[in-house]
Motif scaffolding. Structure first.
Motif, PDB file in Angstrom:
ATOM      1  N   GLY A  29      -2.159  -1.656   2.901  1.00 55.87           N
ATOM      2  CA  GLY A  29      -2.031  -1.884   1.465  1.00 55.87           C
ATOM      3  C   GLY A  29      -3.299  -2.291   0.769  1.00 55.87           C
ATOM      4  O   GLY A  29      -3.242  -2.774  -0.375  1.00 55.87           O
ATOM      5  N   ARG A  30      -4.445  -2.106   1.382  1.00 55.25           N
ATOM      6  CA  ARG A  30      -5.695  -2.576   0.777  1.00 55.25           C
ATOM      7  C   ARG A  30      -6.087  -1.736  -0.438  1.00 55.25           C
ATOM      8  O   ARG A  30      -6.148  -2.243  -1.564  1.00 55.25           O
ATOM      9  N   TRP A  48      -3.414  -1.646  -3.116  1.00 55.10           N
ATOM     10  CA  TRP A  48      -3.351  -2.827  -3.980  1.00 55.10           C
ATOM     11  C   TRP A  48      -4.319  -2.687  -5.142  1.00 55.10           C
ATOM     12  O   TRP A  48      -3.960  -2.958  -6.294  1.00 55.10           O
ATOM     13  N   TRP A  49      -5.545  -2.267  -4.867  1.00 50.29           N
ATOM     14  CA  TRP A  49      -6.524  -2.116  -5.946  1.00 50.29           C
ATOM     15  C   TRP A  49      -6.060  -1.067  -6.955  1.00 50.29           C
ATOM     16  O   TRP A  49      -6.161  -1.270  -8.170  1.00 50.29           O
ATOM     17  N   THR A  67      -2.991  -0.075  -7.629  1.00 48.53           N
ATOM     18  CA  THR A  67      -1.834  -0.573  -8.374  1.00 48.53           C
ATOM     19  C   THR A  67      -2.239  -1.635  -9.377  1.00 48.53           C
ATOM     20  O   THR A  67      -1.762  -1.650 -10.523  1.00 48.53           O
ATOM     21  N   ARG A  68      -3.141  -2.531  -8.972  1.00 48.92           N
ATOM     22  CA  ARG A  68      -3.604  -3.576  -9.895  1.00 48.92           C
ATOM     23  C   ARG A  68      -4.348  -2.971 -11.074  1.00 48.92           C
ATOM     24  O   ARG A  68      -4.114  -3.340 -12.232  1.00 48.92           O
ATOM     25  N   ARG A 128       8.000   1.176  -3.492  1.00 53.42           N
ATOM     26  CA  ARG A 128       6.764   0.614  -2.987  1.00 53.42           C
ATOM     27  C   ARG A 128       6.353   1.312  -1.696  1.00 53.42           C
ATOM     28  O   ARG A 128       7.210   1.763  -0.930  1.00 53.42           O
ATOM     29  N   PRO A 172       0.841  -9.726   3.828  1.00 51.57           N
ATOM     30  CA  PRO A 172       0.589  -9.002   2.575  1.00 51.57           C
ATOM     31  C   PRO A 172      -0.804  -9.329   2.035  1.00 51.57           C
ATOM     32  O   PRO A 172      -1.306 -10.441   2.188  1.00 51.57           O
ATOM     33  N   GLY A 204      -3.676  -9.074  -1.310  1.00 50.09           N
ATOM     34  CA  GLY A 204      -3.756  -9.010  -2.759  1.00 50.09           C
ATOM     35  C   GLY A 204      -3.699 -10.369  -3.417  1.00 50.09           C
ATOM     36  O   GLY A 204      -3.073 -11.307  -2.919  1.00 50.09           O
TER      37      GLY A 204
END
Length: 333
Positions: free
Chosen positions: A160-161, A164-165, A167-168, A304, A313, A315
């Protein structure tokens, strides 16, 4: 070529299984049945954690086995021993984490490694991967290829690295961006990793190889600018110096995925020597392709993205980001 992927339905194993048919290879995946197998692959079911979990592998022969196991080394030991007389090569996807600390910048495959045992049960990740290496070489000798992968990104990433970026940034507004902007990043696209593995098998390679892109393949600025571009989001990157981020209690790597402040740890993780892999066919696609294809994959999901249960997790919590943005004179939406 007859390929057996132990796993084969998730990130790295799936990339290998997906890439093989283009070479005319026949693919078999051995998995627990929790995810759909690749189209056209033969599916064998079993759970390596069970006492009789390898029963489905009791018959059959393959030219190469690819194993991505990250748990107890005994699982690699048992599979490798079972298949040693019925498979030509054994590829074990290991990790740069097997190198002993402190790991110097520019380390090669000859650098010292941690202690490990093929007979170990549940142990820490570096020792687990080293034990897996020893299990593979114990059963296959010089027919074992040890792929010491670095940071792996790309579609289907299940840590998820990069997701995450993306999605953010897709949420828009001011985004905390960890500096310095020109901080070099070293990673490997999962598809480039898979292509190298299959090419290495064709070449009959064995022994350890560092598998990650060249040092400085991209920078923190290029990566995050690309995330802004591919999402099309109204996001503004608000750059902060490492001291400011660390003073706020933000954890590198976990709170802000991919990022480590300049220093010995960054130099060790983002300065690996990959001369050996480059000389044997490693090719790395541009960061823009990795980011864009990961974003396309994320948007194709109905929910997700699936994440590994053995990783915490990643983030930064929104309230923590908002706090540091206020200290920089910015306000998150």
């Amino acid at each position: 070529m007859r390929l057996l992927v132990l796993g084969g339905t998730e990130f790295v194993g799936r990339a290998v299984a997906d890439a093989a048919p283009a070479r005319g290879w026949q693919v078999t995946v051995f998995h627990r049945g929790r995810h759909d197998p690749p189209a056209g692959a033969v599916s064998l079911l079993g759970d390596r954690a069970d006492s009789d979990g390898l029963a489905a592998l009791g018959v059959g022969a393959w030219d190469v086995v690819v194993d991505t196991w990250a748990g107890a080394p005994t699982a690699v030991r048992d599979a490798a021993r079972l298949l040693a007389g019925r498979a030509g090569h054994y590829v074990y996807v290991s990790s740069r984490s097997v190198y002993a600390h402190p790991a110097p910048a520019g380390l090669t495959e000859a650098a010292p490694v941690v202690d490990g045992s093929p007979d170990a049960g549940e142990v820490a990740y570096p020792q687990a991967k080293r034990g897996g290496e020893l299990a593979a070489t114990g059963a296959f000798g010089d027919r074992a290829l040890l792929v010491r992968a670095g940071l792996i990104l790309g579609p289907r990433e299940n840590v998820g690295r990069l997701p995450w970026w993306l999605t953010r940034i897709a949420r828009g507004g001011p985004v905390l961006a960890p500096g310095p902007r020109d901080l070099p990043l070293q990673y490997i696209d999962v598809r480039d990793l898979a292509d190298w593995i299959l090419g290495a098998v064709d070449r009959g390679l064995g022994g350890p190889y560092n598998l990650v892109g060249p040092p400085g393949h991209t920078t923190m600025r290029d990566l995050l600018d690309t995330c802004v571009g591919v999402t099309g989001a109204p996001a503004e990157l608000c750059w902060a110096e490492p001291d400011t981020i660390l003073a706020a209690g933000i954890q590198p790597w976990n709170d802000l995925p991919l990022w480590l402040p300049p220093g010995d740890l960054h130099a060790a993780l983002h300065g690996t020597d990959v001369t050996k892999a480059l000389a044997t066919g490693l090719r790395c696609r541009p960061v823009a392709e990795t980011v864009a294809d990961t974003w396309t994959w994320l948007r194709s999901l109905s929910g997700r993205p699936p994440l590994r249960t053995d990783h915490a997790p990643v983030g930064l919590a929104p309230e923590k980001e908002a706090e540091i943005l206020r200290s920089l004179g910015r306000h998150a939406d």
